[in-house]
Design a protein around this motif. Sequence first.
Motif, PDB file in Angstrom:
ATOM      1  N   PHE A 156      27.058  -0.040  41.685  1.00 15.60           N
ATOM      2  CA  PHE A 156      26.586   1.080  41.470  1.00 15.60           C
ATOM      3  C   PHE A 156      24.838   0.412  40.184  1.00 15.60           C
ATOM      4  CE2 PHE A 156      25.747   6.013  40.246  1.00 15.60           C
ATOM      5  CZ  PHE A 156      24.824   5.583  41.938  1.00 15.60           C
ATOM      6  N   PRO A 157      23.820   1.338  41.201  1.00 17.99           N
ATOM      7  CA  PRO A 157      22.495   0.639  39.984  1.00 17.99           C
ATOM      8  C   PRO A 157      22.337   1.171  38.722  1.00 17.99           C
ATOM      9  CG  PRO A 157      21.973   0.861  42.347  1.00 17.99           C
ATOM     10  CD  PRO A 157      23.440   1.223  42.328  1.00 17.99           C
ATOM     11  N   LEU A 158      23.970   2.473  38.401  1.00 16.93           N
ATOM     12  CA  LEU A 158      23.419   3.652  37.071  1.00 16.93           C
ATOM     13  C   LEU A 158      25.027   2.956  36.588  1.00 16.93           C
ATOM     14  CD1 LEU A 158      22.475   6.766  38.629  1.00 16.93           C
ATOM     15  CD2 LEU A 158      21.115   5.001  37.501  1.00 16.93           C
ATOM     16  N   ASP A 159      25.069   1.599  37.143  1.00 19.96           N
ATOM     17  CA  ASP A 159      27.088   1.971  35.960  1.00 19.96           C
ATOM     18  C   ASP A 159      26.343   1.011  34.678  1.00 19.96           C
ATOM     19  OD1 ASP A 159      28.591   2.071  38.273  1.00 19.96           O
ATOM     20  OD2 ASP A 159      28.391  -0.102  38.792  1.00 19.96           O
ATOM     21  N   PRO A 160      25.169   0.685  34.323  1.00 16.54           N
ATOM     22  CA  PRO A 160      25.003   0.275  33.203  1.00 16.54           C
ATOM     23  C   PRO A 160      25.427   1.266  32.067  1.00 16.54           C
ATOM     24  CG  PRO A 160      23.276  -1.531  35.040  1.00 16.54           C
ATOM     25  CD  PRO A 160      23.959  -0.345  35.313  1.00 16.54           C
TER      26      PRO A 160
ATOM     27  N   THR B 198      24.574  16.003  31.805  1.00 25.68           N
ATOM     28  CA  THR B 198      24.869  15.343  30.863  1.00 25.68           C
ATOM     29  C   THR B 198      24.371  14.920  29.842  1.00 25.68           C
ATOM     30  OG1 THR B 198      26.743  14.330  32.728  1.00 25.68           O
ATOM     31  CG2 THR B 198      26.454  13.498  30.350  1.00 25.68           C
ATOM     32  N   LEU B 199      23.606  14.117  30.154  1.00 25.78           N
ATOM     33  CA  LEU B 199      22.031  13.882  28.991  1.00 25.78           C
ATOM     34  C   LEU B 199      21.293  14.518  28.324  1.00 25.78           C
ATOM     35  CD1 LEU B 199      20.312  10.693  30.523  1.00 25.78           C
ATOM     36  CD2 LEU B 199      22.573  10.478  28.594  1.00 25.78           C
ATOM     37  N   ALA B 200      20.712  16.160  28.741  1.00 21.93           N
ATOM     38  CA  ALA B 200      20.250  16.975  28.715  1.00 21.93           C
ATOM     39  C   ALA B 200      21.317  18.229  27.448  1.00 21.93           C
ATOM     40  CB  ALA B 200      19.697  18.200  29.911  1.00 21.93           C
ATOM     41  N   ALA B 201      22.916  17.596  27.698  1.00 19.93           N
ATOM     42  CA  ALA B 201      23.828  18.769  27.055  1.00 19.93           C
ATOM     43  C   ALA B 201      24.157  17.903  25.378  1.00 19.93           C
ATOM     44  CB  ALA B 201      24.993  19.563  27.928  1.00 19.93           C
ATOM     45  N   MET B 202      23.551  16.553  25.773  1.00 13.53           N
ATOM     46  CA  MET B 202      24.283  15.578  24.580  1.00 13.53           C
ATOM     47  C   MET B 202      23.285  16.401  23.126  1.00 13.53           C
ATOM     48  SD  MET B 202      24.987  12.147  26.770  1.00 13.53           S
ATOM     49  CE  MET B 202      25.363  11.090  25.263  1.00 13.53           C
ATOM     50  N   PRO B 203      23.689  16.112  22.115  1.00 15.10           N
ATOM     51  CA  PRO B 203      22.768  16.326  20.598  1.00 15.10           C
ATOM     52  C   PRO B 203      22.099  14.863  21.216  1.00 15.10           C
ATOM     53  CG  PRO B 203      24.813  16.385  20.451  1.00 15.10           C
ATOM     54  CD  PRO B 203      25.760  15.841  21.655  1.00 15.10           C
ATOM     55  N   SER B 204      21.146  15.230  20.225  1.00 13.81           N
ATOM     56  CA  SER B 204      20.038  13.842  20.464  1.00 13.81           C
ATOM     57  C   SER B 204      20.368  12.536  19.360  1.00 13.81           C
ATOM     58  CB  SER B 204      18.981  14.753  19.763  1.00 13.81           C
ATOM     59  OG  SER B 204      18.626  14.807  18.449  1.00 13.81           O
ATOM     60  N   VAL B 205      21.103  12.573  18.542  1.00 13.50           N
ATOM     61  CA  VAL B 205      21.821  11.410  18.004  1.00 13.50           C
ATOM     62  C   VAL B 205      22.747  10.752  18.865  1.00 13.50           C
ATOM     63  CG1 VAL B 205      23.233  13.149  16.973  1.00 13.50           C
ATOM     64  CG2 VAL B 205      23.047  10.887  15.888  1.00 13.50           C
ATOM     65  N   ASP B 206      23.991  11.648  19.582  1.00 15.13           N
ATOM     66  CA  ASP B 206      24.175  11.139  20.994  1.00 15.13           C
ATOM     67  C   ASP B 206      23.502   9.838  22.224  1.00 15.13           C
ATOM     68  OD1 ASP B 206      26.805  11.450  19.243  1.00 15.13           O
ATOM     69  OD2 ASP B 206      27.619  13.124  20.411  1.00 15.13           O
ATOM     70  N   VAL B 207      22.509  10.871  22.198  1.00 19.02           N
ATOM     71  CA  VAL B 207      21.362  10.356  23.425  1.00 19.02           C
ATOM     72  C   VAL B 207      21.490   8.458  22.613  1.00 19.02           C
ATOM     73  CG1 VAL B 207      19.222  10.129  24.442  1.00 19.02           C
ATOM     74  CG2 VAL B 207      21.104  12.043  24.280  1.00 19.02           C
ATOM     75  N   GLU B 208      20.262   8.928  21.012  1.00 18.00           N
ATOM     76  CA  GLU B 208      19.844   7.477  21.111  1.00 18.00           C
ATOM     77  C   GLU B 208      21.338   6.586  21.115  1.00 18.00           C
ATOM     78  OE1 GLU B 208      17.421   6.690  20.686  1.00 18.00           O
ATOM     79  OE2 GLU B 208      16.677   8.781  21.350  1.00 18.00           O
ATOM     80  N   ARG B 209      22.400   6.839  20.498  1.00 15.70           N
ATOM     81  CA  ARG B 209      23.408   5.687  20.694  1.00 15.70           C
ATOM     82  C   ARG B 209      23.825   5.678  21.652  1.00 15.70           C
ATOM     83  NH1 ARG B 209      28.973   6.415  20.357  1.00 15.70           N
ATOM     84  NH2 ARG B 209      29.496   8.686  20.149  1.00 15.70           N
ATOM     85  N   LEU B 210      23.776   5.953  22.652  1.00 15.30           N
ATOM     86  CA  LEU B 210      24.236   5.626  24.491  1.00 15.30           C
ATOM     87  C   LEU B 210      22.978   4.889  24.381  1.00 15.30           C
ATOM     88  CD1 LEU B 210      25.159   5.957  27.448  1.00 15.30           C
ATOM     89  CD2 LEU B 210      23.914   7.925  27.410  1.00 15.30           C
ATOM     90  N   LYS B 211      22.082   4.996  24.235  1.00 14.82           N
ATOM     91  CA  LYS B 211      20.495   4.180  24.582  1.00 14.82           C
ATOM     92  C   LYS B 211      20.947   3.120  23.958  1.00 14.82           C
ATOM     93  CE  LYS B 211      15.525   4.657  25.223  1.00 14.82           C
ATOM     94  NZ  LYS B 211      14.520   5.399  24.883  1.00 14.82           N
ATOM     95  N   SER B 212      21.504   2.967  22.780  1.00 14.99           N
ATOM     96  CA  SER B 212      21.508   1.878  22.148  1.00 14.99           C
ATOM     97  C   SER B 212      22.425   0.849  22.528  1.00 14.99           C
ATOM     98  CB  SER B 212      21.176   2.045  20.686  1.00 14.99           C
ATOM     99  OG  SER B 212      21.696   0.573  19.524  1.00 14.99           O
ATOM    100  N   ARG B 213      23.929   1.250  22.632  1.00 19.41           N
ATOM    101  CA  ARG B 213      24.079   0.678  23.392  1.00 19.41           C
ATOM    102  C   ARG B 213      24.495   0.383  25.114  1.00 19.41           C
ATOM    103  NH1 ARG B 213      30.490   2.775  22.175  1.00 19.41           N
ATOM    104  NH2 ARG B 213      30.702   1.605  24.049  1.00 19.41           N
ATOM    105  N   VAL B 214      23.779   1.015  25.538  1.00 22.62           N
ATOM    106  CA  VAL B 214      22.717   0.291  26.980  1.00 22.62           C
ATOM    107  C   VAL B 214      21.872  -0.938  26.719  1.00 22.62           C
ATOM    108  CG1 VAL B 214      21.951   1.089  28.792  1.00 22.62           C
ATOM    109  CG2 VAL B 214      23.366   2.879  27.944  1.00 22.62           C
ATOM    110  N   ARG B 215      20.819  -0.567  25.933  1.00 24.98           N
ATOM    111  CA  ARG B 215      19.977  -1.494  25.795  1.00 24.98           C
ATOM    112  C   ARG B 215      20.742  -2.977  25.122  1.00 24.98           C
ATOM    113  NH1 ARG B 215      14.272  -1.267  23.649  1.00 24.98           N
ATOM    114  NH2 ARG B 215      14.959   1.041  23.001  1.00 24.98           N
TER     115      ARG B 215
END
Length: 262
Positions: A147-151, A219-236
């Motif tokens: 699935f393209p969204l798997d990363p 799901t992203l909208a419900a997450m604290p911004s710090v967790d969104v940034e952590r997720l973004k860093s992991r994906v990157r």
Amino acid sequence: MADAKISFTDGAAYERLMGVWSRFAGEIFLDWLEPPSDLRWIDIGCGNGAFTEVLVDRCNPVEVQGIDPSEEQLIFARTRPASRVAEFRRGDAMALPFPAGRFDAAVMALVVVFVPDPARGVEEMVRVVRPGGIVATYVWDMVGGGFPLDPILGEMRAMGLAPPRPPQVDVSRLKALQDLWTGAGLEAVEVREIAVTRTFADFDDFWAINTKSPMLAPTLAAMPSVDVERLKSRVRTGLPADSQRHITCAARAHAVKGRRLK
């Protein structure tokens, strides 16, 4: 991930997100079908018309009926050049608004996992094609990592998050698709994998496009911004860029085709 209703209502956002992927896979899919020209087609779950456009461009159909439950998506589809041939209308994949034997070919593009009862949906595809007609679909391998969204989804799961998923992901397996088609009484059933890649301008481009998905956005909208940034860093970290900062991602679809008994 949790099963939940996923609604695609923004045709322009879908075009940037999944429309591009759908065309890449759809071109290979249609080459595999090798249909003659001048057929009457039904495109079930046509969405914003991304695959329909490929169908019209490559197959020279005499008629295409695009069916989808989302009027918002259909409004976008009607703006496409394909509308010179294709007609787009609201409809249910499990109760198609056409008589038996109406078409030469029935196709679904990236849809079967969203049909509440896939067997019923395939029965409807078979019903509306003539004897000898083509019945086919392709869908992302949502179980085997295609699935393209798997990363992003993989990192969300690793963080203990549970974004919604389509209700019938197991149907995306090759064996499940083959069983659906043979169970519907189709003959000359064949399956195959379709591998495609897509290159994004940079990671920010990848993130901006993919996080608009209704499978991720709530799901992203419900997450604290710090967790969104952590997720973004992991994906990157999991998607290294090339020397020009481009991000290239791979995806894999499963396809099945067969013919209605004559």
